[in-house]
Design a protein around this motif. Structure first.
Motif, PDB file in Angstrom:
ATOM      1  N   ILE A   1      -2.064  14.603   1.706  1.00 54.38           N
ATOM      2  CA  ILE A   1      -2.523  13.281   1.264  1.00 54.38           C
ATOM      3  C   ILE A   1      -1.572  12.754   0.188  1.00 54.38           C
ATOM      4  CG2 ILE A   1      -4.376  12.027   0.087  1.00 54.38           C
ATOM      5  CD1 ILE A   1      -6.353  13.973   1.396  1.00 54.38           C
ATOM      6  N   THR A   2      -1.073  11.561   0.403  1.00 50.52           N
ATOM      7  CA  THR A   2      -0.255  10.893  -0.608  1.00 50.52           C
ATOM      8  C   THR A   2      -1.186  10.170  -1.574  1.00 50.52           C
ATOM      9  OG1 THR A   2       1.504  10.591   1.018  1.00 50.52           O
ATOM     10  CG2 THR A   2       1.601   9.226  -0.966  1.00 50.52           C
ATOM     11  N   TYR A   3      -0.954  10.359  -2.863  1.00 58.33           N
ATOM     12  CA  TYR A   3      -1.826   9.761  -3.864  1.00 58.33           C
ATOM     13  C   TYR A   3      -1.015   9.373  -5.095  1.00 58.33           C
ATOM     14  CZ  TYR A   3      -1.504  14.243  -6.235  1.00 58.33           C
ATOM     15  OH  TYR A   3      -1.031  15.359  -6.870  1.00 58.33           O
ATOM     16  N   ASN A   4      -1.612   8.521  -5.901  1.00 56.06           N
ATOM     17  CA  ASN A   4      -1.053   8.132  -7.193  1.00 56.06           C
ATOM     18  C   ASN A   4      -2.114   8.328  -8.248  1.00 56.06           C
ATOM     19  OD1 ASN A   4       1.450   7.066  -6.156  1.00 56.06           O
ATOM     20  ND2 ASN A   4       0.260   5.331  -5.399  1.00 56.06           N
TER      21      ASN A   4
ATOM     22  N   PHE B   1      -8.700   9.633 -12.219  1.00 61.57           N
ATOM     23  CA  PHE B   1      -8.740   8.799 -11.014  1.00 61.57           C
ATOM     24  C   PHE B   1      -7.416   8.863 -10.275  1.00 61.57           C
ATOM     25  CE2 PHE B   1     -12.333   6.962 -13.139  1.00 61.57           C
ATOM     26  CZ  PHE B   1     -13.135   6.465 -12.123  1.00 61.57           C
ATOM     27  N   ILE B   2      -7.518   8.788  -8.948  1.00 57.87           N
ATOM     28  CA  ILE B   2      -6.340   8.646  -8.094  1.00 57.87           C
ATOM     29  C   ILE B   2      -6.586   7.513  -7.103  1.00 57.87           C
ATOM     30  CG2 ILE B   2      -5.653  11.071  -8.261  1.00 57.87           C
ATOM     31  CD1 ILE B   2      -6.744  11.383  -5.324  1.00 57.87           C
ATOM     32  N   GLU B   3      -5.493   7.023  -6.550  1.00 57.37           N
ATOM     33  CA  GLU B   3      -5.552   6.102  -5.421  1.00 57.37           C
ATOM     34  C   GLU B   3      -4.884   6.820  -4.259  1.00 57.37           C
ATOM     35  OE1 GLU B   3      -4.434   1.732  -5.669  1.00 57.37           O
ATOM     36  OE2 GLU B   3      -2.764   2.579  -4.514  1.00 57.37           O
ATOM     37  N   ALA B   4      -5.549   6.845  -3.118  1.00 61.17           N
ATOM     38  CA  ALA B   4      -5.019   7.514  -1.929  1.00 61.17           C
ATOM     39  C   ALA B   4      -5.402   6.713  -0.698  1.00 61.17           C
ATOM     40  CB  ALA B   4      -5.581   8.933  -1.823  1.00 61.17           C
ATOM     41  N   THR B   5      -4.669   6.913   0.355  1.00 61.29           N
ATOM     42  CA  THR B   5      -5.041   6.309   1.634  1.00 61.29           C
ATOM     43  C   THR B   5      -5.762   7.369   2.447  1.00 61.29           C
ATOM     44  OG1 THR B   5      -3.168   4.811   1.540  1.00 61.29           O
ATOM     45  CG2 THR B   5      -4.196   5.140   3.692  1.00 61.29           C
ATOM     46  N   LEU B   6      -7.043   7.118   2.713  1.00 64.11           N
ATOM     47  CA  LEU B   6      -7.873   8.038   3.489  1.00 64.11           C
ATOM     48  C   LEU B   6      -8.330   7.328   4.745  1.00 64.11           C
ATOM     49  CD1 LEU B   6     -10.105   9.472   0.608  1.00 64.11           C
ATOM     50  CD2 LEU B   6      -7.995  10.437   1.531  1.00 64.11           C
TER      51      LEU B   6
ATOM     52  N   GLY C   1      -6.708   5.661   6.740  1.00 65.82           N
ATOM     53  CA  GLY C   1      -6.069   4.353   6.843  1.00 65.82           C
ATOM     54  C   GLY C   1      -6.563   3.315   5.855  1.00 65.82           C
ATOM     55  N   ILE C   2      -7.419   3.712   4.917  1.00 68.01           N
ATOM     56  CA  ILE C   2      -7.993   2.764   3.961  1.00 68.01           C
ATOM     57  C   ILE C   2      -7.580   3.170   2.545  1.00 68.01           C
ATOM     58  CG2 ILE C   2     -10.121   1.777   3.028  1.00 68.01           C
ATOM     59  CD1 ILE C   2     -11.455   2.558   5.711  1.00 68.01           C
ATOM     60  N   LYS C   3      -7.038   2.208   1.786  1.00 69.88           N
ATOM     61  CA  LYS C   3      -6.712   2.482   0.389  1.00 69.88           C
ATOM     62  C   LYS C   3      -8.022   2.753  -0.343  1.00 69.88           C
ATOM     63  CE  LYS C   3      -4.829  -0.780  -2.148  1.00 69.88           C
ATOM     64  NZ  LYS C   3      -3.952  -1.628  -2.969  1.00 69.88           N
ATOM     65  N   THR C   4      -8.094   3.918  -0.989  1.00 67.59           N
ATOM     66  CA  THR C   4      -9.337   4.391  -1.591  1.00 67.59           C
ATOM     67  C   THR C   4      -9.096   4.836  -3.025  1.00 67.59           C
ATOM     68  OG1 THR C   4     -10.066   5.159   0.595  1.00 67.59           O
ATOM     69  CG2 THR C   4     -11.244   6.042  -1.307  1.00 67.59           C
ATOM     70  N   LEU C   5     -10.003   4.471  -3.892  1.00 65.82           N
ATOM     71  CA  LEU C   5      -9.988   4.941  -5.264  1.00 65.82           C
ATOM     72  C   LEU C   5     -10.951   6.115  -5.362  1.00 65.82           C
ATOM     73  CD1 LEU C   5      -8.981   4.317  -8.188  1.00 65.82           C
ATOM     74  CD2 LEU C   5     -11.140   3.095  -8.495  1.00 65.82           C
ATOM     75  N   ILE C   6     -10.458   7.224  -5.900  1.00 65.28           N
ATOM     76  CA  ILE C   6     -11.281   8.424  -6.023  1.00 65.28           C
ATOM     77  C   ILE C   6     -11.267   8.853  -7.482  1.00 65.28           C
ATOM     78  CG2 ILE C   6     -11.620  10.818  -5.281  1.00 65.28           C
ATOM     79  CD1 ILE C   6      -9.374   9.177  -3.089  1.00 65.28           C
ATOM     80  N   GLY C   7     -12.448   9.107  -8.030  1.00 61.21           N
ATOM     81  CA  GLY C   7     -12.527   9.501  -9.430  1.00 61.21           C
ATOM     82  C   GLY C   7     -13.540  10.584  -9.688  1.00 61.21           C
ATOM     83  N   GLU C   8     -13.359  11.244 -10.805  1.00 63.81           N
ATOM     84  CA  GLU C   8     -14.308  12.230 -11.314  1.00 63.81           C
ATOM     85  C   GLU C   8     -14.598  11.843 -12.756  1.00 63.81           C
ATOM     86  OE1 GLU C   8     -16.904  15.243 -11.894  1.00 63.81           O
ATOM     87  OE2 GLU C   8     -16.051  14.686  -9.974  1.00 63.81           O
ATOM     88  N   ILE C   9     -15.884  11.718 -13.099  1.00 57.92           N
ATOM     89  CA  ILE C   9     -16.293  11.312 -14.441  1.00 57.92           C
ATOM     90  C   ILE C   9     -17.319  12.312 -14.968  1.00 57.92           C
ATOM     91  CG2 ILE C   9     -17.356   9.515 -15.857  1.00 57.92           C
ATOM     92  CD1 ILE C   9     -16.543   7.488 -13.666  1.00 57.92           C
ATOM     93  N   TYR C  10     -17.116  12.727 -16.212  1.00 59.66           N
ATOM     94  CA  TYR C  10     -18.059  13.631 -16.866  1.00 59.66           C
ATOM     95  C   TYR C  10     -18.485  13.052 -18.210  1.00 59.66           C
ATOM     96  CZ  TYR C  10     -19.977  17.697 -19.239  1.00 59.66           C
ATOM     97  OH  TYR C  10     -20.804  18.537 -19.932  1.00 59.66           O
TER      98      TYR C  10
END
Length: 186
Positions: free
Chosen positions: A100-103, A120-125, A127-136
């Motif tokens: 997975i390519t991510y920023n 947080f990262i931004e990745a294409t999952l 075929g859709i640009k997706t923001l993925i995060g973890e918050i504590y």
């Protein structure tokens, strides 16, 4: 929906035909990656034996620090983390499948030790640009400040069609009627 499942129930769902078309993401409050790293690898191995693979694994309460943060690699995954420097506990991390390519999104990754910790990262999952995060949000911290951080983050991400956030906010969501801050959070 975010149901609590036994491992056997989760395996059944993830093995369904509908699930195979999706991206699989796991969120865990690991409460010390150093102490539970072997158990995490065993769990992932058991799931892989069932044909279940995770594209991204989100972790909170990693309990990492500068001296040990590079010791927890898993083959086939990139590992990124944010850890505390002056306090024990806390911390957030992600394992991201190497294919997975991510920023890394530093502008969204607010990390205030012991108050609000995120990555947080931004990745294409799929075929859709997706923001993925973890918050504590550690227990006993100011809920209003945490909600402000959430609102600030959401104000910056309106252009994303797909947002996935794993979190442990330490709010008792089953008693949301009893607490104004929990209601505000929801």
């Amino acid at each position: 929906q975010s149901n609590y499942l036994e491992l056997s129930d989760a395996i059944q769902i993830m093995k369904s035909d509908d699930s195979r078309l999706n991206c699989n993401i796991l969120h865990l409050n690991i409460q010390s990656l150093p102490a539970k790293f072997e158990k995490l690898k065993i769990l992932l191995g058991e799931l892989e034996n069932q044909g279940i693979h995770f594209d991204i694994i989100l972790l909170c309460e990693t309990f990492l620090h500068g001296a040990n943060s590079d010791f927890f690699s898993i083959p086939g995954y990139d590992f990124i983390s944010k850890h505390r420097n002056s306090m024990k506990g806390g911390g957030v991390a992600m394992y991201i499948k190497s294919s997975i390519t991510y920023n890394l999104k530093e502008d969204l990754s607010t990390f205030i030790e012991g108050q609000y910790e995120s990555i947080f990262i931004e990745a294409t999952l799929l075929g859709i640009k997706t923001l993925i995060g973890e918050i504590y949000r550690p227990p006993g911290t100011n809920a209003d400040i945490s909600i402000e951080h959430y609102e600030n983050m959401f104000s910056k991400v309106k252009h994303y069609k797909n947002i996935i956030i794993g979190t442990d906010q330490n709010f008792d969501l089953l008693k949301f009627e009893c607490h104004n801050q929990t209601t505000d959070f929801l």
